[in-house]
Design an enzyme around this catalytic site. Structure first.
Site, PDB file in Angstrom:
ATOM      1  N   ASP A 487       0.807  -1.225   0.000  1.00 12.14           N
ATOM      2  CA  ASP A 487       0.000   0.000   0.000  1.00 12.14           C
ATOM      3  C   ASP A 487       0.837   1.270   0.000  1.00 12.14           C
ATOM      4  O   ASP A 487       0.336   2.348  -0.291  1.00 12.14           O
ATOM      5  CB  ASP A 487      -0.848   0.035   1.283  1.00 12.14           C
ATOM      6  CG  ASP A 487      -2.175  -0.662   1.101  1.00 12.14           C
ATOM      7  OD1 ASP A 487      -2.691  -0.662  -0.020  1.00 12.14           O
ATOM      8  OD2 ASP A 487      -2.686  -1.200   2.098  1.00 12.14           O
ATOM      9  N   CYS A 488       2.063   1.130   0.411  1.00 11.32           N
ATOM     10  CA  CYS A 488       2.894   2.315   0.647  1.00 11.32           C
ATOM     11  C   CYS A 488       3.876   2.602  -0.464  1.00 11.32           C
ATOM     12  O   CYS A 488       4.636   3.572  -0.390  1.00 11.32           O
ATOM     13  CB  CYS A 488       3.624   2.154   1.969  1.00 11.32           C
ATOM     14  SG  CYS A 488       2.466   1.964   3.333  1.00 11.32           S
TER      15      CYS A 488
END
Ligand code: BGC
Ligand code: NOJ
Length: 816
Positions: A487-488
């Site tokens: 997600d990052c």
């Protein structure tokens, strides 16, 4: 250093001192009503949705730690001395303290000045309430006059609103008290048709429902005025902070034990039958009274507890193993499947680290969680797949999450994660292999829950695959979108706004350049699964098309996604490499190494082997395998949230445990049993119990991350319980190391175990048949020879037995 021990016989973890490094929690409930409970009775409960139907309040990030709970105070009415048998909230030093976290229940007890008390907390199957069974024993040699006070603080249902909207909420709280039952009915007068009840089995000496009256001005839960003075105020809450507190008086002869039962539950009335009498504002209690009466009956409570135990026995009997390693046995037989069920039930919503107001059911997360639960609860897995697919969009993309209460997808925690749809293919394939139930593929499922858009599930899977194929970048690798599994890694966001969420910020780039090699690997895996599904359906032509698409993507990954000694991670929005030796930081990432090898990329030409060597050389540590190295030491606007974390934490180079099993599986693909199991053991919570003062999270479940070597707290775990780590480790150890793997045509047994293991035994229920499996090592290597019910069988798949078969005996020789 340890703070307790495993009691494998009873399937419990026993905590022997209350001041664990962090609250060590457990979960109550496995259907609609859930609670989290810490080793000192902290936590809260909710009905279905931890945000929208929260029954009790919890103070996250409080000091002291872990406030808001299921509190009981005992008061010696002779001396006025009072204490809590669960240590919190009074924190008196008990002579004896224990907390037994079991499967779906927790027992906390202690002895203090000759008064022993223990409380068993659990949620009966089929009920929307938690039972607290308090047993007090007078161990003194003289009679005891004891006051017992209970205490819970009600949440005004929507936990987000409850924590923020004080100008309204200080005026809305309402309760009713009738006999031994306190009812919390805030907003029942208007649009809600549900209420909470808190009942007690004994006649009351008093009660309180207004927090500040019970506590007294400026006092905390450790020193309530009502308890101190030994008499409730009989306060009735209007606005402010409704609580539930019963006061009962017990007289115990020397040696005498008494049981008191409290029930904390949720109840709904039909909208037209909310009040009794109908023109009043009083709750209609006609349907809740029998529920309360039932669970206040000690015989019924015992029966409910036995039923809960039987339920867990049944789930866990799906697979039980006996290997030479006690940590493997304990995790595989008890705690890992238990955690898998917890993640299946709760996704990422409510834990000590997830506040319950942040996230609903994640599309990516739940599809992966399902991999660990499908064998235990196939019917529920089926329903989950259909629910998830109904939130898919017509493009083949997906809402990133849905709320469990409404089952409607939303963008509240972001959208445009290009990996999402591919996980649906993996979960469906796992379901099909486990159950053989092809009918799910024909189920009509809408897009975005819109009636009229229904298409068979199979069509959803086709769109999932097409979604990636239609979104390729300059190297014909999959475009990453907002992010993929990580997600990052935000290659299109370019956020410079303080505090802006990387998950929901608008994309600053059009997204046509940044590509993900990891997604390339995931696509190959998913497309091969799709080919398997198509072939099983008799669609040979389609199967070949998916295989060709997988092969083509694998070629591109090898051509544009290979960095010389490992797989690249991605291309950024400028076409620059991410996860390459050319980078100054973040040179090598774990995700593409694990995923590409799992997908079979680079097996023929030694690149798979080389990639895993690089993982070992550069990423592996005694505490597990790091996400990438070197960690980013500063913020890179073109990489996003990954570089927002200090080095060694979370996505910036921690041991992000979810990814480790991909490497374990990859090692088994190459036949490396020692390596696979060694990695397994490094993050195995039970094996880390001995260093609990370093690890700090619960030793019975996986945590999302363990701080990496770039962090000052190397080895410290965080974010325990709700993580895809549970499902993937379960898959890695049971299906790939022990090698017991469902296929469309039978149960494969292809162990890749350590060289030093003489073998193992297993009992696996597969499609209603019990398989007794005995594996014996007869030489080095992993070659399998099978005997099924005494007869030799070619290959490593035990064919499906004729209908009506109860038990199949499988003898496996490996090596030689
Ligand atoms: C976390 C991720 C998580 C994401 C979810 C990020 O802040 O680092 O682990 O997946 O939030 O929204
Ligand atoms: C946790 C999230 O729940 C999951 O969806 C994600 O893949 C990982 N973090 C990695 O960012």
């Amino acid at each position: 250093m340890q703070f307790g021990y495993f009691d494998d016989e009873r399937r419990e973890y026993v905590i022997t001192r209350p001041d664990t490094p962090l609250p060590w929690i457990n979960y109550l409930g496995c259907e609609d009503f859930f609670g989290i409970i810490s080793n000192t009775a902290g936590g809260y409960c909710f009905y279905r949705d931890a945000r929208l139907r929260r029954l009790t309040r919890y103070r996250y990030n409080n000091v002291p730690l872990d406030f808001g709970g299921r509190y009981i105070y005992l008061r010696d009415d002779e001396t006025g001395l009072f204490w809590s048998p669960s240590w919190q909230p009074t924190r008196h030093e008990a002579e004896e303290y224990f907390c037994r976290h079991g499967l779906g229940y927790t027992v906390i007890g202690s002895a203090f000045r000759g008064v022993a008390a223990q409380t068993r907390y659990f949620v009966p199957l089929g009920a929307n309430l938690e039972v607290w069974q308090l047993t007090v024993t007078n161990q003194r040699d003289r009679p005891l006059a004891l006051s017992v006070f209970s205490a819970v603080e009600f949440c005004l249902w929507d936990a987000w609103d409850d924590a923020t909207n004080f100008q309204r909420n200080f005026s809305t709280g309402e309760v009713e008290v009738e006999g031994r039952v306190i009812y919390h009915k805030t907003e029942y007068r208007e649009r809600r048709n549900h209420f909470a009840f808190f009942a007690c089995s004994e006649p009351l000496a008093g009660f309180d429902t207004q927090r500040d009256t019970f506590l007294g001005p400026y006092r905390g839960w450790d020193r309530p005025l009502a308890v101190e003075r030994g008499q409730s105020f009989n306060s009735v809450a209007h606005g402010w902070a409704p609580i539930g507190s019963h006061h009962i008086r017990l007289h115990l002869a020397p040696g005498e034990s008494r049981q008191v039962v409290f029930l904390l539950g949720y109840h709904e009335n039909p909208p037209g039958e909310k009040f009794d009498p109908p023109d009043s504002q009083r709750i209609n209690k006609r349907t809740v009274r029998p529920v309360i009466a039932r669970y206040l009956d000690p015989a019924q409570v015992e029966a409910a507890f036995e039923a809960l135990r039987a339920h867990w026995d049944r789930l866990l009997s799906t697979l039980q193993v006996e290997t030479p390693d006690p940590h493997t046995n304990r995790m595989v037989n008890i705690w890992n499947p238990y955690q898998c069920m917890t993640t299946f039930n709760l996704a990422r919503s409510a834990s000590y680290f997830e506040s319950g107001i942040g996230r609903g059911i994640g599309f990516r997360d739940s599809n992966q969680d399902l991999l660990g639960a499908v064998a235990m609860v196939p019917e529920r897995a089926r329903e989950r797949i259909l629910d998830l697919a109904a939130t898919q969009l017509e493009t083949g993309g997906a809402y990133h999450q849905y709320q469990p209460l409404t089952k409607r997808g939303n963008d509240a925690i972001g959208s445009g994660f290009n990996d999402d749809p591919l996980w649906l293919v993996l979960s469906t394939a796992a379901y099909l292999k486990e159950t053989g139930d092809g009918s799910i593929l024909d189920e009509p499922v809408p897009y975005d829950n819109q009636p009229g858009t229904e298409e068979p599930l199979y069509g959803h899977l086709e769109r999932s695959i097409r979604y990636t194929m239609e979104r390729l970048g300059p190297h014909r690798l999959p475009l990453i979108g907002r992010a993929d599994w990580n997600d990052c890694l935000n290659l299109n966001i370019f956020s410079e706004e303080p505090g802006e969420s990387f998950q929901t910020a608008p994309l600053k780039r059009d997204g046509t350049v940044a590509e993900s090699v990891f997604l390339g690997g995931l696509f190959v895996l998913a497309a091969r699964e799709m080919a398997g599904i198509a072939r099983w359906r008799g669609l040979e032509e389609e199967a070949r098309r998916y295989e060709a698409a997988a092969d083509e993507m694998a070629r591109r990954v090898l051509e544009h996604g290979w960095d010389g000694e490992w797989f690249l991670r991605a291309y950024d929005a400028f076409g620059g490499k991410v996860g390459s030796r050319e980078c100054s930081e973040g040179q090598i990432f774990i995700e593409p190494q694990g995923m590409c090898v799992m997908a079979g990329i680079g097996l023929e030409d030694g690149r798979a082997q080389r990639a895993l060597e690089s993982v070992r050389e550069r990423l592996s540590t005694p505490h597990g395998i790091l996400l990438h190295q070197p960690a980013y030491t500063r913020y890179y606007v073109h990489l996003g949230e990954i570089s927002s974390y200090p080095p060694g934490y979370k996505e910036n180079g921690s041991v992000f445990c979810h990814t480790n099993p991909w490497v374990m599986i990859a090692e088994t693909v190459l036949g490396h049993g020692d390596r696979a199991h060694d990695y397994y053991q490094r993050i195995n919570p039970s094996a880390r119990e001995a260093i609990s003062e370093v690890h700090r999270c619960e030793p019975y479940v996986y945590a999302q991350m363990i701080a990496g070597r770039d962090a000052p707290t190397f080895g410290e775990a965080k974010n325990s319980w709700l993580t895809g780590t549970a499902a993937w480790n379960y898959v890695a150890v049971t299906q790939h190391i022990l090698g017991i793997r469902p296929t469309f045509v039978g149960l494969r047994v292809a162990p890749v175990i350590p060289r030093g293991w003489a073998g193992f035994t297993a009992r696996r229920v597969f499609r209603g048949v019990m398989y007794h499996i005995t594996v014996r090592r007869v030489g080095p290597g992993n070659r399998v020879s099978l005997r099924v019910d005494g007869r030799p069988v070619e290959g490593d798949i035990v064919p499906l037995p004729p209908p009506g078969t109860g038990i199949v005996q499988v003898d496996v020789k490996i090596g030689g």
